[in-house]
Design an enzyme around this catalytic site. Structure first.
Site, PDB file in Angstrom:
ATOM      1  CB  SER A   1      15.903 -22.563 -50.001  1.00 19.82           C
ATOM      2  OG  SER A   1      16.626 -22.773 -51.201  1.00 19.82           O
TER       3      SER A   1
ATOM      4  CE1 TYR B   1      12.393 -19.306 -51.831  1.00 22.94           C
ATOM      5  CE2 TYR B   1      14.559 -19.994 -52.607  1.00 22.94           C
ATOM      6  CZ  TYR B   1      13.368 -20.280 -51.966  1.00 22.94           C
ATOM      7  OH  TYR B   1      13.153 -21.536 -51.454  1.00 22.94           O
TER       8      TYR B   1
ATOM      9  CB  ILE C   1       7.232 -30.124 -49.378  1.00 20.44           C
ATOM     10  CG1 ILE C   1       8.063 -30.425 -50.634  1.00 20.44           C
ATOM     11  CG2 ILE C   1       8.008 -30.530 -48.130  1.00 20.44           C
ATOM     12  CD1 ILE C   1       9.346 -29.610 -50.744  1.00 20.44           C
ATOM     13  N   GLY C   2       4.384 -29.651 -47.954  1.00 23.74           N
ATOM     14  CA  GLY C   2       3.607 -29.481 -46.735  1.00 23.74           C
ATOM     15  C   GLY C   2       2.554 -30.556 -46.569  1.00 23.74           C
TER      16      GLY C   2
ATOM     17  N   GLY D   1       0.913 -23.741 -44.907  1.00 24.43           N
ATOM     18  CA  GLY D   1       1.060 -24.041 -46.333  1.00 24.43           C
ATOM     19  C   GLY D   1       0.970 -25.521 -46.614  1.00 24.43           C
ATOM     20  CB  ALA D   2      -0.266 -28.139 -44.532  1.00 24.70           C
ATOM     21  CG  ASN D   3      -3.160 -26.069 -49.895  1.00 19.08           C
ATOM     22  OD1 ASN D   3      -2.539 -25.144 -49.371  1.00 19.08           O
ATOM     23  ND2 ASN D   3      -3.374 -26.142 -51.211  1.00 19.08           N
TER      24      ASN D   3
END
Length: 245
Positions: A140, A163, A13-14, A8-10
């Site tokens: 979280s 969540y 925070i990633g 999830g780095a695009n």
């Protein structure tokens, strides 16, 4: 040069975590589900002069995609020093416990828990080749069961059922994973980046993305004597940095 895979780095925070690790001399494999967005993220980092980065296509919701990503990474390196399980979804608020459809629960758990497990299991063999492997599960503060039972907690009334449950389960997996790897050089920790202004929460959080990413980076770069099996959260435990489970 140490290597790191970030899911999830695009963006958000990633992406900032990738930037900060590149600045520290890591070779970053940018894990992204959307190839186009991933390529744009890689191009942006390279435009900043951060060239030791490349895209790995990975959808944590698909075991086929995870398997293909493991094969692709194995063709590029035989050693993975750090795995950062950053990909996650929130699903919005409210999520009442009695009205939220079970299908929605399953979707949230698929990304926030099962995806983490599948990715971790798939890449553990490469991590075992590193001298000081690190696994960081981005969680979280809302995953703390102790705080959810404390009416004095500032986020006590925020209880999105799917969540919260998924992140509490992720925290439990982190504890067990750290225990199972206790006699190795692994450091396995959960990190709460804090209530950060991102599109994840419609930019409502007071924290900044660089500060949030720095917390993840700190856990990813722990020294040999660093802790393992911890739940780091400056937001919920500013004095100690360790949140109650």
């Amino acid at each position: 040069m140490k290597t790191v895979l970030i899911t999830g780095a695009n963006k958000s925070i990633g992406f900032e975590t990738a930037r900060q690790l590149l600045q520290q001399g890591y070779y970053v494999y940018l894990g992204c589900r959307d190839i186009k967005k991933g390529e744009q993220a890689v191009n942006q980092l390279q435009a900043e002069g951060l060239n030791e980065v490349e895209l790995i296509e990975i959808d944590v919701n698909s075991i086929e995609s995870v398997t293909a990503a493991r094969k692709a990474l194995g063709q590029k390196t035989q050693v993975l020093d750090v795995l950062i399980n950053n990909a996650g979804i929130g699903g919005g608020i409210p999520q009442p416990s009695l009205e939220t459809d079970i299908t929605f629960f399953k979707q949230v758990f698929e990304t926030n828990l099962f995806g983490v497990i599948e990715v971790t299991q798939a890449f553990t063999d490469l991590l075992r080749q590193a001298a000081a492997p690190r696994i960081v599960n981005v969680t979280s503060g809302l995953g703390s069961l102790s705080l959810h039972n404390n009416p004095a907690w500032k986020y006590y009334q925020i209880k999105p059922a799917a969540y919260v449950s998924s992140k509490a389960a992720l925290n439990a997996y982190t504890i067990v994973l750290a225990y199972d790897l206790r006699d190795t050089a692994f450091k396995v920790n959960a990190v709460d980046p804090g209530y950060t202004a991102t599109d994840f929460n419609n930019h409502s959080g007071p924290g900044t993305v660089p500060d949030a990413a720095a917390k993840v980076v700190k856990a990813a770069t722990l020294g040999l004597n660093g802790p393992t099996g911890q739940f780091f959260s400056d937001d919920n435990a500013p004095e100690t940095g360790i949140s109650p489970w």
